[in-house]
Design a protein around this motif. Structure first.
Motif, PDB file in Angstrom:
ATOM      1  N   ASP A   1      -0.194 -24.822 -33.360  1.00  0.00           N
ATOM      2  CA  ASP A   1      -0.439 -24.038 -32.151  1.00  0.00           C
ATOM      3  C   ASP A   1       0.810 -23.360 -31.632  1.00  0.00           C
TER       4      ASP A   1
ATOM      5  N   ASN B   1      -2.447 -25.002 -39.225  1.00  0.00           N
ATOM      6  CA  ASN B   1      -3.239 -25.295 -38.032  1.00  0.00           C
ATOM      7  C   ASN B   1      -2.375 -25.498 -36.800  1.00  0.00           C
TER       8      ASN B   1
ATOM      9  N   GLN C   1      -3.175 -18.453 -40.279  1.00  0.00           N
ATOM     10  CA  GLN C   1      -3.579 -19.704 -39.659  1.00  0.00           C
ATOM     11  C   GLN C   1      -4.540 -20.502 -40.527  1.00  0.00           C
TER      12      GLN C   1
ATOM     13  N   THR D   1      -5.780 -16.202 -30.756  1.00  0.00           N
ATOM     14  CA  THR D   1      -5.214 -15.343 -31.803  1.00  0.00           C
ATOM     15  C   THR D   1      -5.280 -13.863 -31.437  1.00  0.00           C
TER      16      THR D   1
ATOM     17  N   GLU E   1       3.642 -20.626 -27.630  1.00  0.00           N
ATOM     18  CA  GLU E   1       2.499 -21.515 -27.846  1.00  0.00           C
ATOM     19  C   GLU E   1       1.210 -20.689 -27.841  1.00  0.00           C
ATOM     20  N   LEU E   2       0.457 -20.807 -28.923  1.00  0.00           N
ATOM     21  CA  LEU E   2      -0.772 -20.021 -29.065  1.00  0.00           C
ATOM     22  C   LEU E   2      -1.902 -20.602 -28.210  1.00  0.00           C
ATOM     23  N   SER E   3      -2.580 -19.726 -27.469  1.00  0.00           N
ATOM     24  CA  SER E   3      -3.830 -20.109 -26.792  1.00  0.00           C
ATOM     25  C   SER E   3      -5.021 -19.354 -27.365  1.00  0.00           C
TER      26      SER E   3
END
Length: 323
Positions: free
Chosen positions: A85, A83, A79, A29, A25-27
């Motif tokens: 996450d 969009n 990205q 970049t 899970e991206l928080s």
């Protein structure tokens, strides 16, 4: 598919020519892949969650995994069209043997970077302000010191002008016979010349033992102003402040240090007893004066000189007795 989190090392076993898939899970970049052990023939690829599963990593769209691999630029580029996450990461073992890989994702929070930048900016500003304050303080001290030196220089010039150059005023001075029993001011000025102490001692280093004036007990070698560094020497070779010796000789006709009595005839006959301009000493036959000029006095030489003198006297006495 295994879910992984940032800043945690995971031990992964990848079979020969096989893929393993990870979910993250991206928080931010601003992330990179890190591997502890040496990486050879291992490739990585990733897709966003909304990407159709059918294009999940293939060897054609993969890149070689390094010990440290920053993927920020790839994330930003991909990205723009996705969009999501969450990303799916594929790791491919392009070797003929199974490998154990210690793998983790490291994140660099943009907010922390900004706060660090702001903190560094504040430190730089504070440091610049401190340096500027110190510079202003140093400039202020320098200005005050220069102003004080100018005032001292002006005062010294006035004192010298009043004490050294105002002959007419000194000549017309009203003397009390009960106090001023010494020489006249004109006679003192003519025969007790003024010299700079430093120059005088550089020429006659043997007189460097006289560092303070015996009249006022103030330093001559470290005088606070120019007037205090101007000295004069007596026929008995003792050094005093010029002004102090001048005032002393107005009152009495002797040396302030050894109390040797002076007469006009003796002073006129011996003057100049030290010739600063020509670097000469009058009465050059004097061993004492020669030692003052050349600074070669030693105890052994003095004893040899005394013994030789005594032997000569004894020889002369024997010859007189024989005659």
């Amino acid at each position: 598919m295994k879910t992984i989190f940032f800043n945690i090392y995971y031990k992964l076993t990848i079979e020969s020519y096989k893929w393993i898939y990870l979910k993250y899970e991206l928080s931010t970049t601003n992330i990179e892949f890190q591997c502890i052990n040496e990486v050879q023939d291992v490739f990585y690829s990733f897709v966003f969650q909304k990407t159709p599963q059918k294009i999940i990593p293939t060897i054609e769209n993969s890149q070689q995994l390094k010990s440290i691999t920053n993927i920020q630029e790839q994330l930003i580029n991909n990205q723009t069209n996705n969009n999501a996450d969450v990303i799916y990461i594929g790791l491919y073992n392009n070797q003929s043997k199974t490998i154990d890989l210690q793998f983790k994702i490291v994140t660099y929070n943009d907010d922390n970077n900004e706060s660090m930048f702001e903190r560094n900016k504040i430190i730089i500003i504070i440091t610049a302000c401190v340096i500027a304050t110190l510079l202003l303080f140093a400039i202020g001290i320098s200005a005050l010191r220069t102003r004080k030196q100018k005032q001292i220089r002006k005062q010294v010039q006035e004192d010298i002008r009043r004490n050294l150059n105002n002959d007419q005023q000194q000549t017309n001075r009203v003397f009390d016979p009960a106090i001023y029993k010494g020489f006249q001011i004109r006679f003192i000025k003519d025969h007790f010349k003024a010299h700079y102490y430093d120059k005088f001692i550089s020429i006659y280093p043997g007189l460097s033992q006289f560092q303070e004036c015996a009249v006022c007990l103030e330093q001559m070698n470290k005088g606070n102003n120019k007037l205090q560094r101007i000295c004069s020497v007596t026929p008995c070779f003792h050094i005093f402040h010029y002004i102090c010796l001048q005032e002393w000789l107005l009152r009495q006709k002797n040396c302030p240090f050894c109390r040797t009595e002076y007469t006009r005839k003796k002073i006129i006959q011996d003057f100049p007893w030290l010739d600063i301009g020509n670097l000469q000493i009058k009465n050059t036959d004097s061993n004492y004066l020669s030692r003052i000029k050349n600074q070669i006095e030693s105890v052994n030489e003095s004893r040899i000189e005394l013994n030789n003198h005594q032997q000569i006297q004894q020889t002369q006495q024997l010859e007189e007795i024989k005659d």
